[in-house]
Design a protein around this motif. Structure first.
Motif, short mmCIF file in Angstrom:
data_model
loop_
_atom_site.label_atom_id
_atom_site.label_comp_id
_atom_site.label_asym_id
_atom_site.label_seq_id
_atom_site.Cartn_x
_atom_site.Cartn_y
_atom_site.Cartn_z
N ARG A 32 -1.38 -2.59 5.70
CA ARG A 32 -2.55 -1.72 5.66
C ARG A 32 -2.46 -0.78 4.48
O ARG A 32 -1.38 -0.47 3.99
N ARG A 33 -3.62 -0.32 4.07
CA ARG A 33 -3.63 0.80 3.13
C ARG A 33 -4.59 1.82 3.71
O ARG A 33 -5.55 1.45 4.40
N ASP A 34 -4.31 3.09 3.45
CA ASP A 34 -5.19 4.14 3.96
C ASP A 34 -6.45 4.19 3.12
O ASP A 34 -6.38 4.21 1.89
N VAL A 35 -7.61 4.25 3.79
CA VAL A 35 -8.87 4.37 3.07
C VAL A 35 -9.32 5.83 3.11
O VAL A 35 -9.73 6.41 2.12
N GLU A 36 -9.18 6.41 4.29
CA GLU A 36 -9.64 7.77 4.48
C GLU A 36 -8.74 8.41 5.51
O GLU A 36 -8.37 7.76 6.49
N THR A 37 -8.37 9.67 5.33
CA THR A 37 -7.50 10.31 6.31
C THR A 37 -8.06 11.69 6.64
O THR A 37 -8.71 12.32 5.81
N THR A 66 -8.47 6.09 8.59
CA THR A 66 -9.21 4.85 8.58
C THR A 66 -8.42 3.92 7.68
O THR A 66 -8.09 4.29 6.55
N VAL A 67 -8.09 2.75 8.17
CA VAL A 67 -7.24 1.88 7.37
C VAL A 67 -7.94 0.56 7.11
O VAL A 67 -8.87 0.17 7.82
N ALA A 68 -7.50 -0.09 6.05
CA ALA A 68 -8.03 -1.42 5.73
C ALA A 68 -6.84 -2.35 5.61
O ALA A 68 -5.76 -1.94 5.17
N THR A 90 -4.62 -5.31 4.04
CA THR A 90 -4.37 -5.71 2.65
C THR A 90 -3.25 -6.74 2.63
O THR A 90 -2.58 -6.94 3.65
N ARG A 150 1.45 4.13 2.24
CA ARG A 150 0.84 4.90 3.33
C ARG A 150 1.88 5.40 4.33
O ARG A 150 1.57 6.15 5.25
N GLU A 157 -3.02 14.58 5.08
CA GLU A 157 -3.52 13.33 5.69
C GLU A 157 -3.16 13.26 7.17
O GLU A 157 -3.88 12.70 7.98
#
Ligand code: ATP
Ligand code: MG
Length: 413
Positions: free
Chosen positions: A101-106, A112-114, A116, A125, A168
């Motif tokens: 995962r990578r963090d999109v918004e914290t 919120t993760v996406a 990858t 992250r 975050e």
């Protein structure tokens, strides 16, 4: 950046060569995806410490993980699916398998993760450099962020800018002290400490459950006292602990645990550190959302009336053990010992009292309510009263009277 050649191999680690671990890693690889052990397991193995649970990171999406695990005959539990985690069960051993995962918004609490397939993004992250190491099925260690030198020197260091990482997720403040207490051999990392101090107000937005979990782990860590002192000195402890801390008593209880070879007891340590009055116990119970059993330990610390100023004579000690049960008895002795002021009472005396449950097992009252009813006392509250009086006499006689002697004392209506 550390060159791969500098990294030790974990090829011989028993948890990695174990059939169940290899089965899980192979099941995912069979679908053409990569899977690596990550986090605590790799960190602890590289430090030569015990390994408990195994987390796995993978390029496979959760649906693929489930499909591949099932077709390899492994068990699957979907409990963490919303975070991209599938629990795969091999030979009764659970493995948490999480898609990269990578963090999109914290937002300080939730991210919120996406998904990858980028190992470096997944590493970034994570919280501390020593927690971002991976190990593949062959035991090769992968270190996308060059965290190994920190691990080797036991330095707990934030990945990236500490203040940004704390903003975050404020829980990282507590995790910084927890991991420092567990693994570091020197003072906390200066940049990390200064960011934690500046950002400490954010701790108030955390859920009670998360605070509870991190604080309990911190309290049993190897250098818990140093962490607590540092948190107190930097205004951080006051943000999570709604009572006046007394590190001297924490130091004492740790010393006693060690001297007796007792396992670290988080609630006992918390009780010694911060519970003086019943109000302290209530406030901490609420702030940490403690269970009934946990609150019971804090209550014990607030009850000056039940604390012992010295170990009891043998028969009174047995009576106390019978009434309290072994767990409460042990904690009561520990808390009393922690606060003991009488220098004439030796450590040997206290540890002898502490060991009573190991050498004496409380008997069971050899008569029951049915015996009382058989004597013609009508079922109801009177039966309990008679039984309690009989039990009190039996305890007073140091549990010596047998069933016949007890029956002989029953009133005849
Ligand atoms: P332990 O042996 O105490 O369980 P651990 O490293 O496995 O240690 P966990 O809390 O189980 O710790 O977390 C697993 C991994 O997930 C960590 O090693 C870290 O990489 C990552 N992680 C967990 N919590 C956070 C967080 N709040 N912020 C960033 N990364 C985190
Ligand atoms: Mg873990």
């Amino acid at each position: 950046m550390t060159l791969p050649a500098d990294l030790p191999s974990l090829a011989a680690a028993p948890w990695l060569t174990a059939a169940e671990t290899q089965r899980v890693l192979a099941a995912i690889a069979a679908g053409g995806y990569e899977a690596r052990c990550v986090g605590g397991v790799v960190r602890n193995a590289l430090m030569g410490l015990a390994v408990t649970d195994i987390d796995i990171a993978t390029t496979a999406l959760p649906d693929d993980v489930m499909r591949l695990a099932r077709s390899a005959g492994l068990g699957v539990a979907e409990t963490g699916l919303q975070h991209g985690t599938v629990t795969v069960i091999a030979d009764h051993h659970p493995f948490e398998v999480t898609t990269l995962r990578r963090d999109v918004e914290t937002h300080g609490r939730h991210a919120t993760v996406a998904f990858t397939d980028d190992w470096t993004a997944d590493a970034r992250r994570r919280d501390f450099t020593m927690n971002a190491l991976y190990c593949d099925a062959a035991g090769r260690v992968h270190d996308p962020l060059g965290g190994y030198p920190d691990l080797a020197s036991r330095r707990v260091r934030f990945i990236g800018n500490p203040a940004d990482r704390i903003a975050e997720d404020y829980l990282r403040i507590l995790r910084f002290f927890r991991f420092t207490a567990q693994y570091s051999t020197s003072a906390p990392d200066a940049d990390g400490l200064s960011a934690c101090t500046r950002m400490r107000d954010g701790l108030t937005i955390l859920s009670k459950e998360r605070i509870h979990q991190e604080m309990t782990r911190l309290l049993v860590a190897r250098r818990a006292l140093d962490a607590i002192l540092s948190m107190r000195d930097h205004g951080i402890l006051a943000q999570v602990l709604p009572a006046a801390p007394r590190p001297g008593l924490l130091a004492r209880v740790i010393e006693i645990e060690r001297a007796c070879g007792c396992a670290p007891d988080a609630m006992l340590r918390l009780a010694a550190l911060a519970v003086e009055t019943p109000e302290d116990a209530v406030r901490i119970g609420a702030a940490f959302k403690l269970s009934r059993a946990e609150r019971g330990v804090l209550d014990l610390s607030s009850r000056a009336d039940v604390h012992l100023s010295a170990p009891l004579p043998p028969s009174a000690a047995r009576a106390l053990l019978y009434r309290q049960g072994p767990d409460r008895y042990r904690r009561l002795v520990m808390l009393s010992w922690t606060r003991a002021l009488d220098a004439a009472v030796t450590a040997a005396d206290w540890s002898d009292a502490l060991a009573l449950p190991d050498r004496w097992f409380a008997p069971k009252l050899p008569v029951s309510g049915a015996d009382v009813v058989a004597r013609g006392i009508p079922p109801g509250p009177a039966v309990g009263e008679v039984l309690r009086a009989l039990e009190a006499w039996w305890i007073e006689c140091d549990f010596a009277p047998d069933r016949d002697a007890l029956l002989a004392r029953l009133p005849t209506p």
